[in-house]
Design an enzyme around this catalytic site. Structure first.
Site, PDB file in Angstrom:
ATOM      1  N   TYR A   1      39.014  28.510  13.489  1.00  0.00           N
ATOM      2  CA  TYR A   1      40.110  28.412  14.457  1.00  0.00           C
ATOM      3  C   TYR A   1      40.442  29.786  15.041  1.00  0.00           C
ATOM      4  O   TYR A   1      40.568  29.940  16.257  1.00  0.00           O
ATOM      5  CB  TYR A   1      41.340  27.820  13.767  1.00  0.00           C
ATOM      6  CG  TYR A   1      42.579  27.755  14.626  1.00  0.00           C
ATOM      7  CD1 TYR A   1      42.759  26.737  15.555  1.00  0.00           C
ATOM      8  CD2 TYR A   1      43.593  28.709  14.500  1.00  0.00           C
ATOM      9  CE1 TYR A   1      43.901  26.662  16.327  1.00  0.00           C
ATOM     10  CE2 TYR A   1      44.745  28.643  15.264  1.00  0.00           C
ATOM     11  CZ  TYR A   1      44.888  27.624  16.184  1.00  0.00           C
ATOM     12  OH  TYR A   1      46.018  27.569  16.963  1.00  0.00           O
TER      13      TYR A   1
ATOM     14  N   SER B   1      46.460  32.213  20.158  1.00  0.00           N
ATOM     15  CA  SER B   1      47.255  32.224  18.937  1.00  0.00           C
ATOM     16  C   SER B   1      47.296  33.635  18.393  1.00  0.00           C
ATOM     17  O   SER B   1      46.412  34.459  18.679  1.00  0.00           O
ATOM     18  CB  SER B   1      46.609  31.298  17.890  1.00  0.00           C
ATOM     19  OG  SER B   1      47.175  31.486  16.609  1.00  0.00           O
TER      20      SER B   1
END
Length: 297
Positions: A203, A190
């Site tokens: 995350y 990401s």
């Protein structure tokens, strides 16, 4: 438009822009309840045989990027096994339907990707169903936004890393025993690995770990003809957004990017097809493809 010439589209205008309607879901969320519904290529993706005869495993293949990858792989000629949570059964059935509609074998295995035993089961089912594994896409992930580090419970830190990182170790180790030269591992990271938000500490850290692990694994496996690469998207319109972001964050989601909107899953899946094809990307390993809507990284 001249005959035989593809019509040009302005990417800033192609898909829905924020603000989106207010919408909240319980984790893990459902694609069928989203407004607007994500575009995973159900109507638009056209294959050209680039993955003919291959067998692929796609974790988190029920919805979002995972569904878009499963559709693209199937329409490029690959059989596909998807993994998903039991709560995602409805979305998973729709993905299986689309894979079968493309004329390919479709298998689904429900369970917790953070379990090493389940990861072994996923690989064993793929080998049993297809006789081989040519492409492994580690895409399943967990996130839950919090106001800051003090608000992140200890259980969530462990769950995030077990789901996002441990599963990648488990699945790569199990799959590599069955992968031959020409195979490919594609891990989903990401933009958070490079531009972390304080509301997503755990995350973002897990996605950074995936990037580092992938580069190291590529050094080990590339001499054997097995490539390892990473796709790192920016904002993508998937069920995780209304199910995990702060209330109201879904309304302006993606508008701060230069392109002015979030990506749709169908815009992300071609990078996976490219990396899965040894003819097109055979000299690429240990690399990160960033899909950020124009944001410099």
């Amino acid at each position: 438009m001249s005959q035989g010439r593809e019509e040009r589209e302005n990417p800033t205008e192609r898909f829905p822009h924020p603000e989106f309607p207010a919408q909240r879901q319980e984790h893990p969320g459902s694609e069928s309840q989203m407004d607007p519904k994500p575009d995973c290529g159900e109507e638009s993706y056209r294959g050209s045989g680039r993955l003919e005869g291959k067998a692929a495993v796609v974790t988190g293949g029920d919805s979002g990027i995972g569904r878009a990858v499963a559709i693209a792989f199937a329409r490029e000629g690959a059989d596909v096994l998807i993994s998903h949570l039991e709560e995602e059964e409805g979305d998973a059935r729709e993905t299986l339907r689309l894979v079968k509609e493309a004329g390919r074998k479709a298998v689904a295995v429900a369970g917790d990707i953070g379990s090493e035993e389940y990861c072994r089961e996923v690989v064993e089912r793929a080998v049993e169903s297809f006789g081989r594994i040519d492409v492994l896409v580690n895409n399943a992930a967990y996130q839950m936004a919090r106001e800051g580090l003090a608000e992140v419970p200890s259980w969530q830190i462990e769950h995030t890393f077990r789901t996002n990182v441990f599963s990648v170790f488990y699945l790569c180790r199990a799959a590599l025993a069955h992968m031959r030269p020409g195979s490919s591992i594609i891990n989903t990271a990401s933009i958070e690995a490079f531009h972390p938000k304080p509301i997503l500490h755990d995350y973002a850290a897990s996605k950074g770990a995936i990037v580092t692990f992938s580069k190291g694994l590529a050094l080990e496996t590339t001499p054997r003809g097995i490539r390892v690469n990473v796709v790192a998207p920016g904002p993508v319109w998937t069920p995780l957004i209304p199910a995990t972001m702060p209330e109201g964050a879904e309304r302006p989601f993606g508008e701060s990017k230069p392109i002015g909107r979030p990506a749709q899953p169908v815009e992300i899946s071609p990078s996976y097809v490219f990396l899965a094809s040894e003819r097109e990307s055979g000299y690429i390993s240990g690399h990160v493809i960033l899909l950020t809507g124009g944001e410099p990284v």
